[in-house]
Scaffold this motif. Structure first.
Motif, PDB file in Angstrom:
ATOM      1  N   TYR A  58     -12.696  -4.790   5.709  1.00 10.28           N
ATOM      2  CA  TYR A  58     -14.046  -4.241   5.726  1.00 10.28           C
ATOM      3  C   TYR A  58     -14.275  -3.340   4.513  1.00 10.28           C
ATOM      4  CZ  TYR A  58     -13.517  -5.514  10.672  1.00 10.28           C
ATOM      5  OH  TYR A  58     -13.277  -6.185  11.834  1.00 10.28           O
ATOM      6  N   ALA A  59     -15.546  -3.098   4.221  1.00  9.05           N
ATOM      7  CA  ALA A  59     -15.903  -2.246   3.083  1.00  9.05           C
ATOM      8  C   ALA A  59     -15.466  -0.800   3.295  1.00  9.05           C
ATOM      9  CB  ALA A  59     -17.405  -2.310   2.822  1.00  9.05           C
ATOM     10  N   ASP A  60     -15.434  -0.361   4.508  1.00  7.92           N
ATOM     11  CA  ASP A  60     -14.829   0.903   4.907  1.00  7.92           C
ATOM     12  C   ASP A  60     -14.619   0.834   6.412  1.00  7.92           C
ATOM     13  OD1 ASP A  60     -17.163   1.878   6.322  1.00  7.92           O
ATOM     14  OD2 ASP A  60     -18.002   2.557   4.435  1.00  7.92           O
ATOM     15  N   GLN A  61     -14.110   1.890   7.005  1.00  7.89           N
ATOM     16  CA  GLN A  61     -13.716   1.815   8.414  1.00  7.89           C
ATOM     17  C   GLN A  61     -14.896   1.718   9.377  1.00  7.89           C
ATOM     18  OE1 GLN A  61     -13.305   4.278   6.236  1.00  7.89           O
ATOM     19  NE2 GLN A  61     -12.869   6.258   7.193  1.00  7.89           N
ATOM     20  N   PHE A  62     -16.122   1.923   8.876  1.00  7.82           N
ATOM     21  CA  PHE A  62     -17.298   1.871   9.747  1.00  7.82           C
ATOM     22  C   PHE A  62     -18.020   0.522   9.709  1.00  7.82           C
ATOM     23  CE2 PHE A  62     -16.808   6.266   8.192  1.00  7.82           C
ATOM     24  CZ  PHE A  62     -16.558   6.897   9.400  1.00  7.82           C
ATOM     25  N   TRP A  63     -17.581  -0.411   8.880  1.00  8.20           N
ATOM     26  CA  TRP A  63     -18.296  -1.665   8.621  1.00  8.20           C
ATOM     27  C   TRP A  63     -17.782  -2.821   9.478  1.00  8.20           C
ATOM     28  CZ3 TRP A  63     -21.562  -3.480   4.378  1.00  8.20           C
ATOM     29  CH2 TRP A  63     -22.126  -2.435   3.639  1.00  8.20           C
ATOM     30  N   ARG A  64     -17.557  -2.663  10.734  1.00  7.47           N
ATOM     31  CA  ARG A  64     -16.833  -3.662  11.506  1.00  7.47           C
ATOM     32  C   ARG A  64     -17.659  -4.905  11.828  1.00  7.47           C
ATOM     33  NH1 ARG A  64     -11.970  -1.896  12.650  1.00  7.47           N
ATOM     34  NH2 ARG A  64     -11.650   0.186  11.842  1.00  7.47           N
ATOM     35  N   HIS A  65     -18.917  -4.933  11.452  1.00  4.29           N
ATOM     36  CA  HIS A  65     -19.734  -6.130  11.649  1.00  4.29           C
ATOM     37  C   HIS A  65     -19.799  -6.981  10.385  1.00  4.29           C
ATOM     38  CE1 HIS A  65     -22.092  -2.945   9.983  1.00  4.29           C
ATOM     39  NE2 HIS A  65     -23.188  -3.664   9.857  1.00  4.29           N
ATOM     40  N   ARG A 105     -24.531   2.884   3.430  1.00  2.17           N
ATOM     41  CA  ARG A 105     -25.330   1.699   3.757  1.00  2.17           C
ATOM     42  C   ARG A 105     -25.290   1.403   5.260  1.00  2.17           C
ATOM     43  NH1 ARG A 105     -28.864   1.524   1.687  1.00  2.17           N
ATOM     44  NH2 ARG A 105     -28.414   3.654   1.090  1.00  2.17           N
ATOM     45  N   VAL A 106     -24.150   1.667   5.896  1.00  3.42           N
ATOM     46  CA  VAL A 106     -24.037   1.403   7.333  1.00  3.42           C
ATOM     47  C   VAL A 106     -25.029   2.258   8.114  1.00  3.42           C
ATOM     48  CG1 VAL A 106     -22.520   1.761   9.323  1.00  3.42           C
ATOM     49  CG2 VAL A 106     -21.669   0.545   7.337  1.00  3.42           C
ATOM     50  N   ARG A 107     -25.186   3.515   7.713  1.00  9.10           N
ATOM     51  CA  ARG A 107     -26.113   4.401   8.405  1.00  9.10           C
ATOM     52  C   ARG A 107     -27.549   3.932   8.209  1.00  9.10           C
ATOM     53  NH1 ARG A 107     -23.630   9.757   7.481  1.00  9.10           N
ATOM     54  NH2 ARG A 107     -24.402   9.450   5.390  1.00  9.10           N
ATOM     55  N   ALA A 108     -27.866   3.467   6.986  1.00 13.46           N
ATOM     56  CA  ALA A 108     -29.203   2.950   6.726  1.00 13.46           C
ATOM     57  C   ALA A 108     -29.499   1.734   7.601  1.00 13.46           C
ATOM     58  CB  ALA A 108     -29.335   2.586   5.251  1.00 13.46           C
ATOM     59  N   GLU A 109     -28.542   0.826   7.671  1.00  8.17           N
ATOM     60  CA  GLU A 109     -28.756  -0.386   8.469  1.00  8.17           C
ATOM     61  C   GLU A 109     -28.865  -0.068   9.956  1.00  8.17           C
ATOM     62  OE1 GLU A 109     -26.933  -4.875   8.601  1.00  8.17           O
ATOM     63  OE2 GLU A 109     -25.520  -3.211   8.687  1.00  8.17           O
ATOM     64  N   HIS A 163     -19.712  14.153   8.231  1.00  6.54           N
ATOM     65  CA  HIS A 163     -21.032  13.884   8.776  1.00  6.54           C
ATOM     66  C   HIS A 163     -20.932  12.664   9.695  1.00  6.54           C
ATOM     67  CE1 HIS A 163     -23.405  16.608   6.138  1.00  6.54           C
ATOM     68  NE2 HIS A 163     -22.391  16.414   5.310  1.00  6.54           N
ATOM     69  N   LEU A 164     -21.758  12.628  10.713  1.00  7.34           N
ATOM     70  CA  LEU A 164     -21.706  11.553  11.703  1.00  7.34           C
ATOM     71  C   LEU A 164     -22.145  10.227  11.090  1.00  7.34           C
ATOM     72  CD1 LEU A 164     -21.194  10.993  14.754  1.00  7.34           C
ATOM     73  CD2 LEU A 164     -23.648  11.372  15.106  1.00  7.34           C
ATOM     74  N   VAL A 165     -21.371   9.175  11.348  1.00  6.87           N
ATOM     75  CA  VAL A 165     -21.740   7.816  10.950  1.00  6.87           C
ATOM     76  C   VAL A 165     -21.955   7.008  12.218  1.00  6.87           C
ATOM     77  CG1 VAL A 165     -21.063   5.761   9.668  1.00  6.87           C
ATOM     78  CG2 VAL A 165     -20.409   8.018   8.823  1.00  6.87           C
ATOM     79  N   TYR A 166     -23.045   6.243  12.270  1.00 11.69           N
ATOM     80  CA  TYR A 166     -23.440   5.547  13.487  1.00 11.69           C
ATOM     81  C   TYR A 166     -22.701   4.217  13.598  1.00 11.69           C
ATOM     82  CZ  TYR A 166     -27.192   8.754  12.178  1.00 11.69           C
ATOM     83  OH  TYR A 166     -27.894   9.858  11.759  1.00 11.69           O
ATOM     84  N   SER A 167     -21.474   4.294  14.111  1.00 12.23           N
ATOM     85  CA  SER A 167     -20.636   3.109  14.230  1.00 12.23           C
ATOM     86  C   SER A 167     -19.763   3.249  15.467  1.00 12.23           C
ATOM     87  CB  SER A 167     -19.758   2.953  12.981  1.00 12.23           C
ATOM     88  OG  SER A 167     -18.906   1.838  13.080  1.00 12.23           O
ATOM     89  N   GLY A 168     -19.475   2.146  16.147  1.00 10.27           N
ATOM     90  CA  GLY A 168     -18.663   2.196  17.349  1.00 10.27           C
ATOM     91  C   GLY A 168     -19.325   3.066  18.401  1.00 10.27           C
ATOM     92  N   ARG A 169     -18.531   3.910  19.080  1.00 10.67           N
ATOM     93  CA  ARG A 169     -19.121   4.819  20.059  1.00 10.67           C
ATOM     94  C   ARG A 169     -20.003   5.867  19.388  1.00 10.67           C
ATOM     95  NH1 ARG A 169     -14.139   4.115  23.390  1.00 10.67           N
ATOM     96  NH2 ARG A 169     -13.158   5.993  22.544  1.00 10.67           N
TER      97      ARG A 169
END
Length: 400
Positions: free
Chosen positions: A309-316, A367-371, A213-219
């Motif tokens: 990072y908490a996972d690969q999508f949490w770069r902030h 959580r990244v998608r929620a934020e 499923h799509l995660v809203y991170s990076g591009r």
């Protein structure tokens, strides 16, 4: 990960992980998600450079040199620490990991420390000789990204010919005797190709496929409008279940999983309640063992520059750098308030997640998608497509 083949098609029984005491060090790879100790599977982005220009890339990689990447020695020190810490799997990712000159040396070092090694790649660089070298590494698995059939994939990846090269890489892995599978990120731009991907699985005898499923991170953060709505997501998950069932019925028991939306597990369970209540009971036990999303707990990420990072999508949100402190120390240190809350995430989620009767199965999802969509790290995941009635926060509607 939600294993459709494991859960819906009965490829795994609740007794299977119990047979190994649910200990990560003893469990076979296909049962690791049911471990009780949840030592982190670590994604290591060994480099940022990539020969493709994927529109959903969380690392926003380009085909250029990047400064500050961990050296070979620093990488080996990381691997030594992960082995001592008990991390069961190290996933070598990128960018494109095969563009790193010492990648075979690093994979070999991980294997020498008895860490399961997985390679996540776009597949375009796996020639026959590369596959032969990878076979020597005794990899557990090679995952090749394929986001549609030829035209769709080439558009998604930004390079003409990427599909044919990836398919050649997959075939070279198979010929070399390496377990290999596909990785497909779902969006409105490629959802029409899912049936074709299942045909490809049959035609090429591909043993495994993961639908992300799509995660809203990076591009990927630019593709929010291309994400499926709730009704479309339900339809796609039903399609994945039906196609997986068809494979099993045809005597082709392939491993099919969904990734990055643990609502899938609950949805699958609710469907089985109607179709096969006895199997649904087994699935409920397995989903409880899985525990849902485990970012910051059962999965973590080390970036090319050593940030954790908490996972690969949490770069902030970085919790430290392995150049300054060992990963094991960073991961176990709950002085950072976000890391502390991630260790007990279910106590801190709000909104629909907080009242959901299936919170123990889903773990509060991403959580990244929620934020990304609400600005609140602990708000409900907007990608949860289960209804208020299904999750127990609304009274059922009576019908005539």
């Amino acid at each position: 990960m939600i294993g459709i083949s494991k859960l819906y098609c009965g490829a795994v029984e609740a007794s299977d992980p119990l047979r190994y005491g649910r200990k990560a060090g003893r469990l076979p790879s296909h049962l690791l998600q049911f471990s009780i100790d949840k030592k982190p599977v670590v994604v290591w982005n060994v480099g940022r450079r990539c020969n493709l220009r994927c529109m959903h890339c969380y690392s926003q990689s380009r085909n250029e040199e990047y400064a500050g990447e961990l050296t070979t020695e620093e990488g080996k020190n990381l691997i030594d620490d992960l082995a001592e810490f008990g991390s069961p799997v190290l996933l070598f990712s990128g960018g494109e990991p095969l563009m790193r000159p010492d990648i075979f040396e690093l994979i070999g070092h991980a294997r020498s420390k008895r860490i399961r090694a997985v390679l996540s790649t776009n597949g375009t660089l796996i020639r026959a000789d590369t596959a032969a070298e990878l076979k020597k590494m005794d990899l557990s698995y090679v995952g090749i990204s394929l986001d549609g059939l030829r035209d769709t994939h080439d558009r998604f990846r930004g390079v003409d010919g990427a599909f044919d090269l990836a398919l050649e890489g997959l075939r070279n892995c198979k010929k070399a005797g390496i377990k290999v599978g596909l990785r497909f990120t779902i969006s409105r731009r490629n959802v029409h190709d899912i049936r074709g991907i299942f045909r490809l699985i049959r035609d090429e005898d591909i043993p495994r496929v993961c639908f992300y499923h799509l995660v809203y991170s990076g591009r990927g953060s630019r593709l929010v409008a291309d994400d499926l709505d709730h009704a479309e997501t339900r339809a796609v998950v039903d399609l994945l279940i039906d196609e997986t069932k068809a494979l099993f019925s045809a005597g082709m028991p392939k491993e099919v999983l969904t990734v990055d939306n643990h609502a899938d597990g609950v949805y699958l369970y609710l469907r089985l309640l109607k179709e096969d209540p006895k199997r649904a009971s087994q699935v409920l036990d397995l989903l409880k063992m899985n525990g849902g999303n485990s970012s910051g707990h059962g999965i973590g990420c080390v970036s090319w520059d050593g940030e954790v990072y908490a996972d690969q999508f949490w770069r902030h949100y970085s919790f430290g750098n392995v150049r300054k402190r060992r990963f094991s120390e960073i991961w176990s240190d709950t002085s950072h308030p976000v890391m502390a809350r991630l260790k007990e995430k279910k106590l801190h989620v709000t909104g629909r997640c907080a009242g959901c009767r299936y919170l123990d199965l889903c773990g509060g999802n991403f959580r990244v998608r929620a934020e990304a969509l609400t600005g609140d790290l602990w708000a409900s995941d907007p990608a949860c497509y289960l209804t208020d009635e299904e999750i127990g926060i609304a009274e059922p509607v009576e019908t005539a």
